[in-house]
Write an enzyme that holds these catalytic residues in place. Structure first.
Site, mmCIF file in Angstrom:
data_model
loop_
_atom_site.group_PDB
_atom_site.id
_atom_site.type_symbol
_atom_site.label_atom_id
_atom_site.label_comp_id
_atom_site.label_asym_id
_atom_site.label_seq_id
_atom_site.Cartn_x
_atom_site.Cartn_y
_atom_site.Cartn_z
ATOM 1 N N ASP A 117 0.858 -1.185 0.000
ATOM 2 C CA ASP A 117 0.000 0.000 0.000
ATOM 3 C C ASP A 117 0.893 1.234 0.000
ATOM 4 O OD1 ASP A 117 -2.129 2.034 0.872
ATOM 5 O OD2 ASP A 117 -3.274 0.169 0.755
ATOM 6 N N GLU A 171 -14.217 -9.633 -7.576
ATOM 7 C CA GLU A 171 -14.511 -10.027 -6.192
ATOM 8 C C GLU A 171 -16.010 -9.991 -5.954
ATOM 9 O OE1 GLU A 171 -15.746 -7.984 -3.683
ATOM 10 O OE2 GLU A 171 -15.661 -6.018 -4.646
ATOM 11 N N ARG A 186 -19.083 -9.935 0.565
ATOM 12 C CA ARG A 186 -20.146 -9.257 1.317
ATOM 13 C C ARG A 186 -19.534 -8.772 2.618
ATOM 14 N NH1 ARG A 186 -23.889 -14.066 2.400
ATOM 15 N NH2 ARG A 186 -21.816 -15.015 2.601
ATOM 16 N N GLU A 187 -19.665 -7.487 2.893
ATOM 17 C CA GLU A 187 -19.150 -6.982 4.159
ATOM 18 C C GLU A 187 -19.848 -7.715 5.296
ATOM 19 O OE1 GLU A 187 -18.456 -2.856 4.807
ATOM 20 O OE2 GLU A 187 -18.288 -2.430 2.666
ATOM 21 N N LYS A 232 -19.529 -8.964 -12.323
ATOM 22 C CA LYS A 232 -19.673 -8.250 -11.046
ATOM 23 C C LYS A 232 -20.751 -7.171 -11.130
ATOM 24 C CE LYS A 232 -19.061 -6.694 -6.928
ATOM 25 N NZ LYS A 232 -17.856 -6.061 -6.419
ATOM 26 N N ASN A 234 -24.392 -7.156 -9.097
ATOM 27 C CA ASN A 234 -24.796 -6.053 -8.221
ATOM 28 C C ASN A 234 -26.063 -5.381 -8.711
ATOM 29 O OD1 ASN A 234 -22.815 -6.430 -6.356
ATOM 30 N ND2 ASN A 234 -21.606 -4.637 -6.895
ATOM 31 N N LEU A 279 -35.602 -9.821 0.191
ATOM 32 C CA LEU A 279 -36.967 -9.329 -0.006
ATOM 33 C C LEU A 279 -37.501 -8.681 1.273
ATOM 34 C CD1 LEU A 279 -38.784 -12.041 -2.181
ATOM 35 C CD2 LEU A 279 -37.954 -9.785 -2.881
ATOM 36 N N CYS A 332 -20.263 0.001 -2.541
ATOM 37 C CA CYS A 332 -20.274 -0.784 -3.781
ATOM 38 C C CYS A 332 -21.561 -0.631 -4.586
ATOM 39 C CB CYS A 332 -20.042 -2.264 -3.456
ATOM 40 S SG CYS A 332 -18.382 -2.622 -2.877
#
Length: 441
Positions: free
Chosen positions: A32, A153, A156-157, A209, A213, A255, A265
């Site tokens: 990073d 990717e 899911r958080e 992806k 989404n 639902l 995202c």
């Protein structure tokens, strides 16, 4: 000889992927450009809340007692280039300011820096969510003898570690058999455990992806649109969702009507998808996503109006409003584009005295909305409140004692913005309970 893996970008996606690759047995080097982030990760800590991630890091980060030592972090591109056989690019692609399109500057910068140091024969793997056509352009940035694969990717958080180690599918876009072979070697563990391995071309991998989404956003907004109709017709959206969810063609997941989706995202990905379709001349194919986005954003305003009505229908001035939830979803500290904070902010701007409590998102919420009030517990947030808004479906909130909260609230009115609380339990404790798309009792 075992492959050596690097991960470029150690945010939410990159940190999780790096730890998971080490768990799968690879030597991993994460990079990073922010030294403070590298220092934090090198001590086995993460700059975000994600269940199980710190434990996984501590299990593998070099220098931590008892760890495998397979995972290290650096700020040096030269070290990354010399180390890696497979380089995963996991940098952010935020929405451009004032536009629908996504900002590719971080991806472009990562590829440019990597191109200067990458060894011949290495494989570069894109994991960032990018507009279709990006991989075809980026392969030209890499030097001759370096191949590219695209591997979107699907994290899911709140479930990121599980989703990385046991993915429900692995999609790889490649141009030749060698790239596919290397990707199969990287993911041999999950594939051996039964994860499907789908090989595509570059454009299809990029589209998977954004398509996934968009479909998810459509399903969530569909049930929220039905909630609007139920409110107008006197129907019950919870029973409606239960009934249609039994249809195998539809399914019961996602639902639950409420104040809609948020996060870093889904909103930006569907907007970027629309923008890219327009550039390709296929904008009419995705015009429905504009309405999906509109339905989603409209739910926030409708919750504000429900709160106003609960307070007598005129003004928020001088009224105390408790907001339970700040993150966009439970099991995360992510407040990006959070519907809960958006509602809290709107009420505050209209004169309400808003007090927020969230199990994990308080620090991030304070940084984003420093003028809101914050409490250290749900009980303290509710103390003296004229109305309580339940806006993030944390388990802690489902397990609250309505009778205990009733003793400290100024008025026993709760608005369930997630249709997740036990309405009878709250009503039995003397509360007026209202939820979006459900009849008043």
């Amino acid at each position: 000889m075992a492959l050596k893996i690097t991960v470029i970008g150690t945010g939410y996606l990159g940190a999780t992927h790096a730890a998971a690759m080490a768990e799968l047995g690879f030597e991993v080097l994460g990079l990073d450009v922010v030294p403070e982030k590298i220092e934090l990760l090198s001590s086995g800590r993460v700059p975000m809340y994600e269940p199980g991630l710190e434990e996984l890091l501590a299990k593998h980060v070099a220098g931590i007692e008892g760890s495998s030592g397979r995972l290290r972090f650096t700020t040096s591109w030269e070290e990354v280039g010399a180390f890696g056989d497979v380089h995963f690019v996991c940098v952010n692609t935020p929405q451009k300011h004032g536009e629908y399109a996504c900002d590719m500057s971080y991806v472009d910068a990562a590829f440019a820096s990597l191109a200067e140091v990458v060894r011949e024969g290495a494989l570069v793997v894109g994991k960032s969510t990018v507009p279709v056509g990006s991989a075809e352009r980026l392969v030209g940035v890499l030097p001759e003898g370096v191949e590219l694969a695209w591997n979107p990717e699907f994290l899911r958080e709140g479930f990121a570690v599980q989703d990385t180690l046991h993915p429900d599918r692995i999609v790889v876009g490649v141009q030749d058999e060698r790239a596919e072979k290397l990707m199969r070697e990287v993911y041999a563990g999950p594939v051996g455990d039964g994860s499907p391995f789908v090989v595509t071309d570059f454009p299809t991998a990029e589209l998977v992806k954004t398509s996934a989404n968009s479909f998810l956003a459509t399903k969530i907004s569909f049930i929220n649109a039905m909630a609007e109709v139920c409110e107008a017709a006197g129907g019950d959206v919870v029973k409606l969702a239960e009934a249609i969810g039994y249809d195998d063609r539809i399914g019961a997941k996602f639902l639950r009507a409420g104040i809609g989706f948020g996060g870093g995202c889904l909103p930006k990905d569907i907007r970027a998808f629309m923008a890219r379709a327009g550039e390709l001349g296929a904008d009419q194919a995705l015009t429905f996503l504009r309405e999906i986005d509109s339905i989603n954003m409209r739910r926030r305003g409708q919750m504000v109006e429900m709160a106003r009505e609960a307070l007598g229908g005129s003004t928020f001035l001088g009224r105390r409003v408790a907001v339970l939830g700040a993150t966009f979803k439970p099991d995360s500290d992510d407040v990006r584009d959070s519907p809960a904070l958006n509602v809290a902010g709107q009420i505050h701007l209209q004169g309400g005295q808003v007090t927020v409590y969230d199990p994990k998102g308080m620090d991030n919420a304070r940084r984003l909305f420093p003028t809101l009030g914050y409490a250290e517990s749900a009980l303290e947030a509710v103390r003296g409140a004229d109305v309580v808004l339940h806006l993030t479906e944390w388990r802690e909130f489902r397990e609250l004692d309505p009778a205990a909260l009733a003793e400290v609230a100024a008025s026993r009115v709760i608005l369930d913005g997630r249709n997740a609380l036990d309405s009878e339990r709250w009503r039995t404790a003397g509360w007026t309970y209202r939820a979006m798309g459900r009849p008043r009792a």
